[in-house]
Scaffold this motif. Structure first.
Motif, short mmCIF file in Angstrom:
data_model
loop_
_atom_site.label_atom_id
_atom_site.label_comp_id
_atom_site.label_asym_id
_atom_site.label_seq_id
_atom_site.Cartn_x
_atom_site.Cartn_y
_atom_site.Cartn_z
N UNK A 181 0.84 -1.20 0.00
CA UNK A 181 0.00 0.00 0.00
C UNK A 181 0.87 1.25 0.00
N UNK A 182 1.95 1.21 0.77
CA UNK A 182 2.89 2.33 0.78
C UNK A 182 3.54 2.54 -0.58
N UNK A 183 3.90 1.44 -1.25
CA UNK A 183 4.53 1.56 -2.56
C UNK A 183 3.58 2.15 -3.60
N UNK A 184 2.30 1.76 -3.53
CA UNK A 184 1.32 2.33 -4.45
C UNK A 184 1.10 3.81 -4.13
N UNK A 185 1.04 4.13 -2.85
CA UNK A 185 0.87 5.53 -2.45
C UNK A 185 2.05 6.37 -2.93
N UNK A 186 3.25 5.79 -2.87
CA UNK A 186 4.43 6.50 -3.37
C UNK A 186 4.27 6.87 -4.83
N UNK A 187 3.71 5.98 -5.62
CA UNK A 187 3.51 6.26 -7.04
C UNK A 187 2.59 7.46 -7.24
N UNK A 188 1.53 7.54 -6.45
CA UNK A 188 0.60 8.67 -6.54
C UNK A 188 1.33 9.98 -6.18
N UNK A 189 2.10 9.94 -5.10
CA UNK A 189 2.85 11.13 -4.68
C UNK A 189 3.88 11.52 -5.72
N UNK A 190 4.57 10.52 -6.28
CA UNK A 190 5.62 10.78 -7.26
C UNK A 190 5.04 11.44 -8.50
N UNK A 191 3.97 10.87 -9.04
CA UNK A 191 3.36 11.44 -10.24
C UNK A 191 2.82 12.85 -9.97
N UNK A 200 2.75 24.48 -18.33
CA UNK A 200 1.49 25.15 -18.65
C UNK A 200 0.27 24.56 -17.95
N UNK A 201 0.36 23.34 -17.46
CA UNK A 201 -0.81 22.69 -16.86
C UNK A 201 -0.40 21.97 -15.57
N UNK A 202 0.19 22.71 -14.67
CA UNK A 202 0.68 22.12 -13.43
C UNK A 202 -0.46 21.87 -12.44
N UNK A 203 -0.34 20.79 -11.68
CA UNK A 203 -1.25 20.55 -10.57
C UNK A 203 -0.48 19.79 -9.49
N UNK A 204 -0.98 19.84 -8.27
CA UNK A 204 -0.27 19.27 -7.13
C UNK A 204 -1.06 18.14 -6.49
N UNK A 205 -0.47 17.52 -5.49
CA UNK A 205 -1.16 16.48 -4.74
C UNK A 205 -2.40 17.03 -4.06
N UNK A 206 -2.38 18.32 -3.68
CA UNK A 206 -3.57 18.94 -3.09
C UNK A 206 -4.70 19.03 -4.11
N UNK A 207 -4.36 19.32 -5.36
CA UNK A 207 -5.38 19.36 -6.41
C UNK A 207 -5.96 17.96 -6.64
N UNK A 208 -5.09 16.96 -6.66
CA UNK A 208 -5.54 15.58 -6.84
C UNK A 208 -6.48 15.17 -5.71
#
Length: 340
Positions: A181-191, A200-208
């Motif tokens: 679960x931590x490894x999958x969460x890391x992928x979300x944070x990394x992306x 031109x189209x930046x977004x952050x983990x807060x936006x996600x």
């Protein structure tokens, strides 16, 4: 701890960087306002400015030795209001070592020590640490490998981690489940961190996270609105209606099914969409073993299995993985080896 300094008391007010400055518990504010002295070891302490704005004076000190600390804590007259040490988020390792040495070298001079939590982490607070660590790895001076990654280069890791998580779930391995679960969460944070750098189209983990919160609240009106739903079946039906309204611009009932799914899972998803839409324009494949298996006939047979499995409420992808694991164990047993 009983001492020879009547009434002397040191309150170690612990704090955490995971809450905004000034958000301290009521007992913490009471201790700060009634203290004889308030000390901190770092002028950059995140709580110092907030405490000073509340009218409490904070002295910045850095006791480098047990003798210096002894003088600092015992120089006030007996009976004076307690001294409060505003603890740093890192736990003030220097202070801890000095107090330990002080207890040995200045026995009888050490004041009573009380540890008072200034604030508590909310559930999910460690996610802030994860965001901070990911930012450090990706920023200049961080990890060269992390800095070179792109959305495309990370795809294979995302797929691998997802399947390792599936395996941990199906194997019932709780320890591995937590890790994966931590490894999958890391992928979300990394992306999400990579997405912040788009020109031109930046977004952050807060936006996600914000988009996800809105989606979950919208699709759960029986929880966050005034819609009533009895039982999981009705909830699922409401979910599908809302989802269909969101995707009203789709031309086909199959739009949105990711073609990158493994073949059997892809077939099962297509069948699920067709069944849910009540589409009857294409007949089911015949559920029988052809006289000769070719690439085409084998594919059609597997599609027929996916169709029948859906109708029977069977996850055909999970069923095949389970059968494959049983086959693997049987082979290992025939080889005289222990099953995995």
């Amino acid at each position: 701890m009983t001492t020879n300094t009547p009434g002397a008391k040191l309150i170690l007010l612990t704090t955490t960087h995971r809450v905004a400055p000034g958000l301290l518990a009521w007992p913490a504010w009471e201790a700060l306002r009634s203290a004889g002295r308030v000390l901190a070891g770092d002028a950059g302490h995140p709580q110092v400015a907030a405490v000073r704005q509340a009218g409490v004076d904070v002295e910045i000190v850095a006791p480098a030795s047990a003798p210096a600390l002894a003088r600092l804590l015992t120089e006030e007259p007996a009976g004076r209001a307690p001294t409060v040490w505003l603890g740093s988020p890192d736990g003030d390792p220097g202070l801890t070592a000095a107090l330990a040495r002080l207890a040995v070298e200045h026995a009888g001079e050490v004041p009573e020590i009380e540890v008072l939590p200034g604030s508590y982490d909310l559930p999910g607070a460690r996610l802030l640490d994860l965001v901070s660590v990911m930012d450090r790895l990706r920023s200049p001076g961080g990890c060269p490998w992390d800095a070179e990654q792109t959305h495309a280069s990370l795809v294979k890791y995302l797929v691998e981690e997802a399947y390792e998580l599936v395996e941990a779930i199906e194997e019932g391995d709780r320890e591995t489940l937590r890790e994966e679960l931590g490894d999958v969460l890391l992928q979300v944070l990394f992306h999400s961190r990579i997405a912040e750098e788009h020109p031109t189209d930046a977004f952050s983990i807060d936006d996600v996270a914000g988009d996800l919160v809105e989606k979950l609240m919208y699709r759960h009106p029986h929880v966050f609105g005034d819609v009533e739903a009895e039982g999981a079946a009705e909830v699922e039906a409401n979910w599908e209606q809302l989802k269909a309204a969101e995707k009203a611009d789709r031309e086909s009932v199959l739009d949105g099914v990711p073609a990158g799914l493994p073949s059997l899972a892809y077939a099962a998803k297509l069948v699920s969409r067709v069944r849910r839409a009540g589409f009857e324009g294409v007949p089911d494949e015949p559920y029988e073993l052809p006289a000769e298996l070719t690439e085409e006939s084998a594919g059609r047979l597997l599609l027929a299995v996916a169709q029948r499995a859906h109708d029977a409420g069977v996850d055909v992808d999970a069923a095949l993985r389970a059968a494959a694991r049983a086959y693997r164990d049987a082979v290992r047993e025939a080889e005289g080896l222990e099953p995995e």
